[in-house]
Scaffold this active site. Sequence first.
Site, PDB file in Angstrom:
ATOM      1  N   SER A 190       0.846  -1.199   0.000  1.00 45.48           N
ATOM      2  CA  SER A 190       0.000   0.000   0.000  1.00 45.48           C
ATOM      3  C   SER A 190       0.874   1.239   0.000  1.00 45.48           C
ATOM      4  O   SER A 190       1.993   1.220   0.521  1.00 45.48           O
ATOM      5  CB  SER A 190      -0.876   0.025   1.251  1.00 45.48           C
ATOM      6  N   ASP A 191       0.377   2.317  -0.571  1.00 43.43           N
ATOM      7  CA  ASP A 191       1.011   3.604  -0.310  1.00 43.43           C
ATOM      8  C   ASP A 191       0.837   3.880   1.185  1.00 43.43           C
ATOM      9  O   ASP A 191       0.049   3.226   1.873  1.00 43.43           O
ATOM     10  CB  ASP A 191       0.403   4.709  -1.183  1.00 43.43           C
ATOM     11  N   TRP A 192       1.551   4.851   1.684  1.00 42.87           N
ATOM     12  CA  TRP A 192       1.666   5.062   3.134  1.00 42.87           C
ATOM     13  C   TRP A 192       0.342   5.551   3.746  1.00 42.87           C
ATOM     14  O   TRP A 192      -0.025   6.713   3.606  1.00 42.87           O
ATOM     15  CB  TRP A 192       2.821   6.019   3.391  1.00 42.87           C
ATOM     16  N   ALA A 244      -2.477   4.243   2.726  1.00 42.81           N
ATOM     17  CA  ALA A 244      -3.506   4.128   1.680  1.00 42.81           C
ATOM     18  C   ALA A 244      -4.408   2.935   1.945  1.00 42.81           C
ATOM     19  O   ALA A 244      -5.464   2.807   1.326  1.00 42.81           O
ATOM     20  CB  ALA A 244      -2.856   3.992   0.307  1.00 42.81           C
TER      21      ALA A 244
END
Length: 977
Positions: free
Chosen positions: A372-374, A376
């Site tokens: 995941s993005d941070w 997200a």
Amino acid sequence: MTREAELTSSREGLLKHGAATLSRDSLDDYGSGSDLDLDELEAQDGQASPRPRGGWSPLKRKRKSKGKENADQIRPKAKRKGGWFRSKTCLLVSMILLGGLLALVGGSYQFFFKKIRPVDGQSPPWYPSPKGGTVSQWQMSYLSAATIVSKMSLIEKVNVTTGTGWASDLCVGNTAGAFDAGFPPLCLQDGPLGIRFSDHATAWPAGITTGATWNRDLMYKRGRGLGLEHRLKGVNVMLGPAMGPLGRMPGGGRVWEGFGSDPVLQGVAAAQTIRGIQDEGVMATAKHFVGNEQEHFRQSWEWGLPNAISSNIDDRTLHELYLWPFADSVRAGVASVMCSYNMVNNSYACGNSKLLNGILKDELGFQGFVQSDWLAQRSGVASALAGLDMTMPGDGLRWTDGDSLWGARLTEAVLNGSVPTERLSDMAIRVVAAWYQLGQDNQTLFPVPLEGDPRPNFSSWTNDEMGHLHESTDDTTLVKVNNFTDVQGQGESFHGRLAQEIAAEGTVLVKNEGNILPLSPQGGAKQREGRRDAKYNIGIFGEDAAPNPKGPNACPDRDCNEYTLASGWGSGAVEFPFLTPPIEALESTFDLDAVELTKVMTNDLPVDWPAVHGAQDLCIVFITSDAGEGFTSWNHLTDRIDLHPQKGGDKLVENVQNNCQHTIVVIHAVGPVILERWIDFPNIKAVVMANLPGEESGNALADVLFGRVDASGRLPYTVGKSLADYGPGAQIMTKPNGLIPQQDFSEGLFIDYRHFDKNSVTPRYEFGFGLSYTTFTFSDLVLKTLKAKAPLPSPRPTATVFPPTFSTAIPEADTALFPDGFRKLSQYIYPYIENTTIHSDPYPYPKGYNTPQSPSQAGGAEGGNPSLYDEHLSVSVKVTNTGPRTGKQVVQVYVSFPENVVDVSTGKKIEFPVRVLRGFDKVEIGTGKAKTVEIKLTRKDLSYWSVGRQNWVMPDTGQFTIAVGASSRDLPLHATW
Ligand code: BGC
């Protein structure tokens, strides 16, 4: 994902995190397939904090030598946002929250939320998550990984998939490893143009500059350099390259991290970069998957709204534009894909089963792991089922509160059966197999550090040698965390040389009247005529020519436009080891016996400046336009709301040229800039778009200005005459149009040059354009059929490689308890549970969860069905250098699809862009010499995505037009096929 299907499908966005943790009302209580999801409610309840600024400021303040350590880093969010709209947003949010409170008090909580509920999810379900280990290229790695994963306990598997929390270890993302099974912790570090929060590492030219080179070889070499440096610092997973945003909006804050506003240019550059990085043994990350085209509202709470924006993208547009570079990346063997913050069709990208399970893992045959993005990740169980394999940085809905959506919750969700053990094993093996695939088990590449040395050998959180291993926790032990290892290469292999070459080739000369460029160090023979006894007066104007007196890293994450601009800002920025400003390179190149240099390193030039600074024979004026990632801002900007030069750039140019007959404009910018206020003035003789050159800025610019290299950059975007000219879809949404801002990508395929072509809008400089110091002609276009037209690719190949299998038994809960005497660090994310009481409410699986999907006919190998990559057409052309010097030309091949193509499944006529880039190559040719360039087009290049057939279809009636030339509008040769 047809529009019809989208509208009738269930709402994945409702998927909840962790049945194991749900002591709350079940899904049905909120109305199935509608209204807010529990995560949203939870976030509202808990008022999730926005991301701490500057890469988490309290820690970053400890970094000392890299610029100012200022209070700005802890500027509160409200101050950062400011302005009319932001106060509106605040007002809106406050009203919503107040309303929510009142409604709660009045006992009509559910009623209230139903009144403001967002639109129903529109992304169809795709389950179960395809397992990794299905292609021959990864077979050996999966076999080795299976040995390790079969030894892993439940908590070890969870450890491999869950980050330890923001700043809990030395990198921006860290996993904790599975020591008993023999798998190490991993370090994940930004980013796309170098090693963030590091030292003695190269600040490479940005993606957009690399795209502007149109040079496949340089793209690969830059990837190699990035990979080598990350490896030498001990980074396992590099968080780049970025290929989304693609550039739907030229003002998008992060477009500069990627390579240009066309899927083929972006795809080639991404794949070459990935090959380079991974040839050095570092796992690359293709990011951000997908539709994160603007920064405004990209992330829950960051912009004051509880939810992120939804990028609503139709199936064909997704395939032919936004997915394209990801497909190329998967085909290049990328180890990791990062899902983005935004929603896609009203389901969070990191919990969107159609995107992750269906498109990425089934159709594109992705074998690595999805991270995941941070922050997200917005759901627990749901995102695991939807295909997320690793949560980063491990924190849950908020930063550094120690409360992950996975970690112990994932352990519990496996123990109570909500997440099948098979899914967890697949998550773990995808990570371990990627590690083997890149050879990271080889201790020569990733040596075990000497006793007392850290691994990785740097800390993201301090510049001191001694620091904390677990910065965000209560562990205050000081140990060595920085080795200051220099990874920039030495002598001939000093990476700065390559960075300079790339920056020079990524510099685009768009105007050069009377061949004023290249300059002579003596000022140029022409300009000196009649003045042989006097010095030639050259004025250098503008702050952008000068170094920042506070150093190149004065602003955290480079979040300001001060002095010379060589990078945008955000996680895609790095600490400059040095930054050669233009003025320094100009001063050292001009022959100061012949030239008198006047330096006016400010944008505030008095109108009567010749009276103050003296009249000039030649003026070089520097201007800029900056943008960056949404967690921070400069001057209230993240996305660019207009494309004009910033800091009074237009005025400066006008003012300079008013009094200077030979004016050269140099632009450092994150993307296209509107030049209309002065471009046609007769005194403006030359314009150089130098993009974002990185550390060797000045030297690379001097290479081009003085003609030490040919001007060979070509625009990776269109330079329009106004932002409006890019069309309605290109405008940043700055005011939310709902609780979940809805952004319909209704322009479909028509972004950038495709929009200009379709609507007959004349750009100032078209996509692909750029001047050389020599001239080229194109001739002898020959098309050769390599494979006959046929509408459909071969059937999906039958699988011959199968995923390893593991025990599906649910382990005993007590195997997951914190070990006796375990010392817990505050806020650190652990996989262990506190006690063996496991919640066992039935998990409300999403609609469609029990209906397995058929594998896509467009799939069958990494990047899709292998027959999509069969070469069908050879395009060859002779390029002759007719000018005065050796130079480089980019041969660009554009395809126009046949007219009147009717899709057999729908009976509807298919609309195509006027032309699309499908191939390019850059060649160096000596004066008077010629070279024949051959570019091969694949089935995919010659197909469209048929929504009805759910496959790529090559029109086999009518004729394709193949156009070849030097830009998207300079196409002297055509032939039909
Ligand atoms: C960015 C990612 C980056 C991550 C870690 C996020 O804000 O969107 O691109 O890799 O932070 O720094």
